[in-house]
Design a protein around this motif. Structure first.
Motif, PDB file in Angstrom:
ATOM      1  N   THR A 180      22.591  12.024  -3.899  1.00 52.62           N
ATOM      2  CA  THR A 180      21.199  12.166  -4.317  1.00 52.62           C
ATOM      3  C   THR A 180      20.257  12.055  -3.131  1.00 52.62           C
ATOM      4  O   THR A 180      20.498  11.320  -2.179  1.00 52.62           O
ATOM      5  N   GLY A 181      19.165  12.794  -3.212  1.00 51.59           N
ATOM      6  CA  GLY A 181      18.090  12.705  -2.234  1.00 51.59           C
ATOM      7  C   GLY A 181      16.761  12.811  -2.947  1.00 51.59           C
ATOM      8  O   GLY A 181      16.715  13.011  -4.163  1.00 51.59           O
ATOM      9  N   CYS A 182      15.676  12.689  -2.202  1.00 48.38           N
ATOM     10  CA  CYS A 182      14.364  12.862  -2.815  1.00 48.38           C
ATOM     11  C   CYS A 182      13.340  13.224  -1.762  1.00 48.38           C
ATOM     12  O   CYS A 182      13.557  13.027  -0.556  1.00 48.38           O
ATOM     13  N   ILE A 183      12.216  13.766  -2.234  1.00 47.98           N
ATOM     14  CA  ILE A 183      11.054  14.031  -1.390  1.00 47.98           C
ATOM     15  C   ILE A 183       9.853  13.441  -2.106  1.00 47.98           C
ATOM     16  O   ILE A 183       9.479  13.906  -3.186  1.00 47.98           O
ATOM     17  N   VAL A 184       9.291  12.379  -1.522  1.00 47.20           N
ATOM     18  CA  VAL A 184       8.146  11.698  -2.123  1.00 47.20           C
ATOM     19  C   VAL A 184       7.039  11.548  -1.083  1.00 47.20           C
ATOM     20  O   VAL A 184       7.282  11.726   0.117  1.00 47.20           O
ATOM     21  N   CYS A 185       5.834  11.210  -1.553  1.00 43.32           N
ATOM     22  CA  CYS A 185       4.691  11.116  -0.647  1.00 43.32           C
ATOM     23  C   CYS A 185       4.034   9.746  -0.665  1.00 43.32           C
ATOM     24  O   CYS A 185       2.875   9.596  -0.272  1.00 43.32           O
ATOM     25  N   ASN A 186       4.766   8.748  -1.123  1.00 41.99           N
ATOM     26  CA  ASN A 186       4.338   7.349  -1.059  1.00 41.99           C
ATOM     27  C   ASN A 186       5.495   6.514  -0.530  1.00 41.99           C
ATOM     28  O   ASN A 186       6.662   6.840  -0.768  1.00 41.99           O
ATOM     29  N   ALA A 235      18.929  13.430   7.735  1.00 45.68           N
ATOM     30  CA  ALA A 235      20.004  12.829   6.941  1.00 45.68           C
ATOM     31  C   ALA A 235      20.221  13.599   5.645  1.00 45.68           C
ATOM     32  O   ALA A 235      21.358  13.815   5.209  1.00 45.68           O
ATOM     33  N   LEU A 236      19.127  14.041   5.018  1.00 43.80           N
ATOM     34  CA  LEU A 236      19.246  14.799   3.777  1.00 43.80           C
ATOM     35  C   LEU A 236      19.880  16.165   4.023  1.00 43.80           C
ATOM     36  O   LEU A 236      20.720  16.614   3.230  1.00 43.80           O
ATOM     37  N   VAL A 237      19.517  16.813   5.111  1.00 43.24           N
ATOM     38  CA  VAL A 237      20.140  18.102   5.451  1.00 43.24           C
ATOM     39  C   VAL A 237      21.639  17.927   5.674  1.00 43.24           C
ATOM     40  O   VAL A 237      22.457  18.703   5.153  1.00 43.24           O
ATOM     41  N   GLU A 238      22.017  16.929   6.441  1.00 42.52           N
ATOM     42  CA  GLU A 238      23.440  16.702   6.723  1.00 42.52           C
ATOM     43  C   GLU A 238      24.213  16.456   5.424  1.00 42.52           C
ATOM     44  O   GLU A 238      25.328  16.964   5.249  1.00 42.52           O
ATOM     45  N   ALA A 239      23.623  15.682   4.523  1.00 42.59           N
ATOM     46  CA  ALA A 239      24.286  15.412   3.246  1.00 42.59           C
ATOM     47  C   ALA A 239      24.402  16.692   2.423  1.00 42.59           C
ATOM     48  O   ALA A 239      25.423  16.937   1.766  1.00 42.59           O
ATOM     49  N   THR A 240      23.367  17.508   2.440  1.00 44.18           N
ATOM     50  CA  THR A 240      23.378  18.754   1.676  1.00 44.18           C
ATOM     51  C   THR A 240      24.407  19.724   2.221  1.00 44.18           C
ATOM     52  O   THR A 240      25.172  20.341   1.462  1.00 44.18           O
ATOM     53  N   VAL A 241      24.469  19.839   3.529  1.00 43.14           N
ATOM     54  CA  VAL A 241      25.478  20.705   4.157  1.00 43.14           C
ATOM     55  C   VAL A 241      26.882  20.255   3.757  1.00 43.14           C
ATOM     56  O   VAL A 241      27.740  21.074   3.396  1.00 43.14           O
ATOM     57  N   ALA A 242      27.119  18.962   3.806  1.00 39.46           N
ATOM     58  CA  ALA A 242      28.444  18.431   3.475  1.00 39.46           C
ATOM     59  C   ALA A 242      28.836  18.776   2.041  1.00 39.46           C
ATOM     60  O   ALA A 242      29.984  19.155   1.771  1.00 39.46           O
ATOM     61  N   GLN A 243      27.891  18.647   1.115  1.00 35.19           N
ATOM     62  CA  GLN A 243      28.205  18.950  -0.291  1.00 35.19           C
ATOM     63  C   GLN A 243      28.442  20.445  -0.505  1.00 35.19           C
ATOM     64  O   GLN A 243      29.371  20.841  -1.212  1.00 35.19           O
ATOM     65  N   LEU A 244      27.634  21.272   0.091  1.00 34.84           N
ATOM     66  CA  LEU A 244      27.795  22.716  -0.083  1.00 34.84           C
ATOM     67  C   LEU A 244      29.069  23.222   0.588  1.00 34.84           C
ATOM     68  O   LEU A 244      29.709  24.168   0.108  1.00 34.84           O
ATOM     69  N   GLN A 245      29.461  22.570   1.669  1.00 41.76           N
ATOM     70  CA  GLN A 245      30.731  22.942   2.311  1.00 41.76           C
ATOM     71  C   GLN A 245      31.931  22.615   1.421  1.00 41.76           C
ATOM     72  O   GLN A 245      32.991  23.231   1.559  1.00 41.76           O
ATOM     73  N   LYS A 246      31.747  21.674   0.508  1.00 44.15           N
ATOM     74  CA  LYS A 246      32.807  21.335  -0.450  1.00 44.15           C
ATOM     75  C   LYS A 246      32.784  22.241  -1.676  1.00 44.15           C
ATOM     76  O   LYS A 246      33.553  22.031  -2.619  1.00 44.15           O
TER      77      LYS A 246
END
Length: 266
Positions: free
Chosen positions: A156-162, A45-56
């Motif tokens: 926005t996205g995030c990478i957390v370990c909890n 989901a984060l990759v898809e969102a990132t691709v969409a933003q960079l394509q814009k």
């Protein structure tokens, strides 16, 4: 207590031999890819969102503190040479500024307002995406930055370990890789840091592939910044066109990039 701060499953570390220490670290490290695998739907989901933003025409921003911030800067710095993208398409921001890359800056991560000030210096906008990196999931610098970004309508996205963290709650596209206790209690530069690095590798590599920055399985847009990379470029051209090294070298020198050399032969 967060699981990353939970007591190690190993004890009396100072009494162990070097081999026993290394075997223990290695045994817990092997659990990290399994934890990442469980989070693949969130990473997708984060990759898809990132691709969409960079394509814009947007950019990818990382915000983090300490080890997490340094990992974001590392990933961002490797995108231009690997994929030939402009400097500034992927930006790593660390609490405490560039000084904090090499040396800890006291209390920098506790300022909940500073991340937004740091992002604003880059004129962050609604075409961009901001990804917070925080092993604990409770870093005020990251929480504040994500909250402000969302208030401004920025993805926005995030990478957390909890699991169930404040950082994840502040992000639209959270990635939660639950790595559990560290071999050395609370030392999240170890398993948690490894998990974050794996996810960052996935995020930018998959995104750049989706954006057309790879041909087949090759980095055809990489910057030819040293002889090793020139040699790699020549081998790519040799493999793709079925030609010898001298001809490949001549094409690479003439066109300046692997992609341009290959496109010219179509």
């Amino acid at each position: 207590m967060s699981t990353t701060e939970s007591p190690s499953l190993f004890n009396n570390l100072e009494t162990l031999s070097t081999r026993e220490l290394l075997a223990g670290i290695n045994s817990v490290d092997q659990t990290v890819p399994l934890a990442v695998a469980k989070a693949l739907p969130q990473v997708e989901a984060l990759v898809e969102a990132t691709v969409a933003q960079l394509q814009k025409g947007g950019r990818l921003f990382y915000i983090g503190a300490g080890t997490s911030g340094r990992l974001g800067i590392l990933d961002a710095s490797e995108c231009p040479p690997t994929f030939g993208v402009p400097q500034g398409l992927v930006v790593g921001i660390i609490a405490g500024g560039d000084t904090a890359i090499r040396k800890a800056v006291e209390n920098a991560e506790d300022d909940a307002e500073q991340a937004w000030h740091d992002l604003s210096e880059h004129s962050v906008n609604q075409n961009d995406i901001v990804v917070g990196i925080a092993a604990s999931g409770r870093t005020p610098y990251v929480i504040g930055g994500l909250q402000m970004a969302r208030q401004q309508g920025i993805a926005t996205g995030c990478i957390v370990c909890n699991a169930g963290s404040e950082v994840a709650a502040a992000a639209e596209f959270p990635v939660e890789v639950v790595t559990g206790p560290e071999f050395l209690t609370g030392s999240t530069r170890m398993k948690a840091g490894t998990a974050q690095k794996l996810v960052l590798n996935m995020l930018t590599t998959a995104t750049m592939i989706r954006l057309g920055r790879v041909k087949g399985n090759k980095m055809v847009d990489m910057q030819l910044s040293n002889q090793k990379l020139v040699d790699r470029g020549e081998r790519m051209i040799m493999d793709e066109l079925g030609i010898g090294q001298e001809e490949a070298a001549a094409l690479l020198q003439r066109y300046g990039s692997v992609r341009a050399a290959l496109d010219a032969q179509k």
